[in-house]
Design an enzyme around this catalytic site. Structure first.
Site, PDB file in Angstrom:
ATOM      1  N   ASN A 287     -12.988  -3.359   2.453  1.00  0.00           N
ATOM      2  CA  ASN A 287     -13.982  -2.299   2.602  1.00  0.00           C
ATOM      3  C   ASN A 287     -14.951  -2.338   1.427  1.00  0.00           C
ATOM      4  OD1 ASN A 287     -12.780  -1.214   4.980  1.00  0.00           O
ATOM      5  ND2 ASN A 287     -11.237  -0.183   3.723  1.00  0.00           N
TER       6      ASN A 287
ATOM      7  N   GLY B  93     -15.537   3.208   3.768  1.00  0.00           N
ATOM      8  CA  GLY B  93     -14.330   3.945   3.411  1.00  0.00           C
ATOM      9  C   GLY B  93     -13.621   3.440   2.173  1.00  0.00           C
ATOM     10  N   GLN B  94     -14.337   2.698   1.315  1.00  0.00           N
ATOM     11  CA  GLN B  94     -13.687   2.239   0.078  1.00  0.00           C
ATOM     12  C   GLN B  94     -13.391   3.441  -0.812  1.00  0.00           C
ATOM     13  OE1 GLN B  94     -15.875  -0.705  -2.216  1.00  0.00           O
ATOM     14  NE2 GLN B  94     -14.160  -1.028  -3.629  1.00  0.00           N
TER      15      GLN B  94
ATOM     16  N   HIS C 134     -10.169  -5.220  -3.354  1.00  0.00           N
ATOM     17  CA  HIS C 134      -8.849  -5.478  -2.782  1.00  0.00           C
ATOM     18  C   HIS C 134      -8.977  -5.910  -1.335  1.00  0.00           C
ATOM     19  CE1 HIS C 134      -9.860  -1.191  -2.507  1.00  0.00           C
ATOM     20  NE2 HIS C 134      -9.272  -1.211  -1.313  1.00  0.00           N
ATOM     21  N   LEU C 135      -8.140  -6.843  -0.962  1.00  0.00           N
ATOM     22  CA  LEU C 135      -8.076  -7.335   0.406  1.00  0.00           C
ATOM     23  C   LEU C 135      -6.856  -6.698   1.059  1.00  0.00           C
ATOM     24  CD1 LEU C 135      -9.298  -9.430   2.415  1.00  0.00           C
ATOM     25  CD2 LEU C 135      -7.651 -11.081   1.501  1.00  0.00           C
ATOM     26  N   HIS C 136      -7.082  -5.922   2.127  1.00  0.00           N
ATOM     27  CA  HIS C 136      -5.959  -5.347   2.869  1.00  0.00           C
ATOM     28  C   HIS C 136      -5.369  -6.432   3.763  1.00  0.00           C
ATOM     29  CE1 HIS C 136      -6.853  -0.929   2.322  1.00  0.00           C
ATOM     30  NE2 HIS C 136      -8.052  -1.402   2.068  1.00  0.00           N
TER      31      HIS C 136
ATOM     32  N   ASP D 203       0.849  -1.195   0.000  1.00  0.00           N
ATOM     33  CA  ASP D 203       0.000   0.000   0.000  1.00  0.00           C
ATOM     34  C   ASP D 203       0.888   1.251   0.000  1.00  0.00           C
ATOM     35  OD1 ASP D 203      -3.212   0.501   0.984  1.00  0.00           O
ATOM     36  OD2 ASP D 203      -1.822   2.192   1.147  1.00  0.00           O
TER      37      ASP D 203
HETATM   38  P1  5GP Z   1      -9.728   1.388   0.334  1.00  0.00           P
HETATM   39  O1  5GP Z   1      -9.815   2.686   1.097  1.00  0.00           O
HETATM   40  O2  5GP Z   1     -10.408   1.501  -1.014  1.00  0.00           O
HETATM   41  O3  5GP Z   1     -10.154   0.177   1.105  1.00  0.00           O
HETATM   42  O4  5GP Z   1      -8.179   1.167   0.080  1.00  0.00           O
HETATM   43  C1  5GP Z   1      -7.485   1.738  -0.987  1.00  0.00           C
HETATM   44  C2  5GP Z   1      -6.037   1.674  -0.625  1.00  0.00           C
HETATM   45  O5  5GP Z   1      -5.286   1.918  -1.796  1.00  0.00           O
HETATM   46  C3  5GP Z   1      -5.609   2.715   0.404  1.00  0.00           C
HETATM   47  O6  5GP Z   1      -5.070   2.065   1.553  1.00  0.00           O
HETATM   48  C4  5GP Z   1      -4.568   3.553  -0.332  1.00  0.00           C
HETATM   49  O7  5GP Z   1      -3.494   3.940   0.480  1.00  0.00           O
HETATM   50  C5  5GP Z   1      -4.138   2.626  -1.451  1.00  0.00           C
HETATM   51  N1  5GP Z   1      -3.669   3.323  -2.652  1.00  0.00           N
HETATM   52  C6  5GP Z   1      -4.279   4.378  -3.254  1.00  0.00           C
HETATM   53  N2  5GP Z   1      -3.583   4.743  -4.349  1.00  0.00           N
HETATM   54  C7  5GP Z   1      -2.519   3.897  -4.417  1.00  0.00           C
HETATM   55  C8  5GP Z   1      -1.438   3.783  -5.337  1.00  0.00           C
HETATM   56  O8  5GP Z   1      -1.313   4.528  -6.314  1.00  0.00           O
HETATM   57  N3  5GP Z   1      -0.521   2.796  -5.097  1.00  0.00           N
HETATM   58  C9  5GP Z   1      -0.640   1.936  -4.027  1.00  0.00           C
HETATM   59  N4  5GP Z   1       0.315   1.008  -3.892  1.00  0.00           N
HETATM   60  N5  5GP Z   1      -1.662   2.024  -3.151  1.00  0.00           N
HETATM   61  C10 5GP Z   1      -2.579   2.982  -3.343  1.00  0.00           C
END
Ligand code: 5GP
Ligand code: ZN
Length: 116
Positions: free
Chosen positions: A89, A95-96, A102-104, A30
Site C-alpha cells: 500500500n 490505506g497505508q 512493507h510487502l504484505h 502481522d
Molecule cells: P498498511 O496498512 O500500512 O499497509 O499495513 C500495516 C500493517 O501493520 C497492518 O496490517 C497492521 O495490522 C500491521 N501492524 C500494525 N502494528 C503492528 C505491530 O505492532 N506488530 C505487527 N506485527 N504488525 C503491526
C-alpha cells in the site's frame, strides 16, 4: 528512525513473530492477520513509501519479493495449486498506516478480486 514502529522491530526494541530474516530483509507475522498466512516483509533500512524509492533501491525491492517467496515456501502455500497475494500500500488512499515500506504476503485462503 527512532520513532518508527518497524525500525524498532529491526533494532530488537520490539520483538515481532519473525518468520524469516537475512542481512537486508525482515519478515514477521502481522498483528491483525487478514488471512491464515499474513506476513509483512520489510527492508531493514528505513524507507517510508514507494514514492521515496530511489534508483539504487531496485535490488532491495527484488529482495523483498524473494523474501516473500521464501516465506510462502515455509508456509506451504507456494505450489501452483495454492497461491498467495503480495500487496504494498502507498499513502493515504491505499490505506497505508505504517510509514516504513512493507510487502504484505497473504495466503492460505482463496483471495477475492477486485480487492477492496
Ligand atoms: P498498511 O496498512 O500500512 O499497509 O499495513 C500495516 C500493517 O501493520 C497492518 O496490517 C497492521 O495490522 C500491521 N501492524 C500494525 N502494528 C503492528 C505491530 O505492532 N506488530 C505487527 N506485527 N504488525 C503491526
Ligand atoms: Zn522505519
Amino acid at each position: 528512525m527512532t520513532d518508527c514502529l518497524f525500525c524498532k522491530m529491526v533494532s530488537g526494541e520490539i520483538e515481532p513473530a519473525v518468520v524469516y530474516e537475512n542481512e537486508e530483509v525482515l519478515a514477521f507475522r502481522d498483528l491483525n492477520p487478514q488471512a491464515p498466512t499474513h506476513v509483512l516483509v520489510i527492508p531493514k533500512r528505513h524507507i517510508s513509501t514507494i514514492n521515496d524509492l530511489q534508483q539504487g533501491d531496485a535490488e532491495l525491492i527484488g529482495k523483498l519479493y524473494l523474501g516473500a517467496q521464501k516465506v510462502a515456501e515455509q508456509e506451504g502455500i507456494h505450489g501452483a495449486e495454492r497461491g498467495y497475494r503480495t500487496v504494498m500500500n502507498c499513502s493515504a488512499e491505499a490505506g497505508q498506516t505504517v510509514f516504513h515500506l512493507h510487502l504484505h504476503l497473504l495466503g492460505g485462503r482463496p483471495m477475492g478480486w477486485p480487492p477492496g
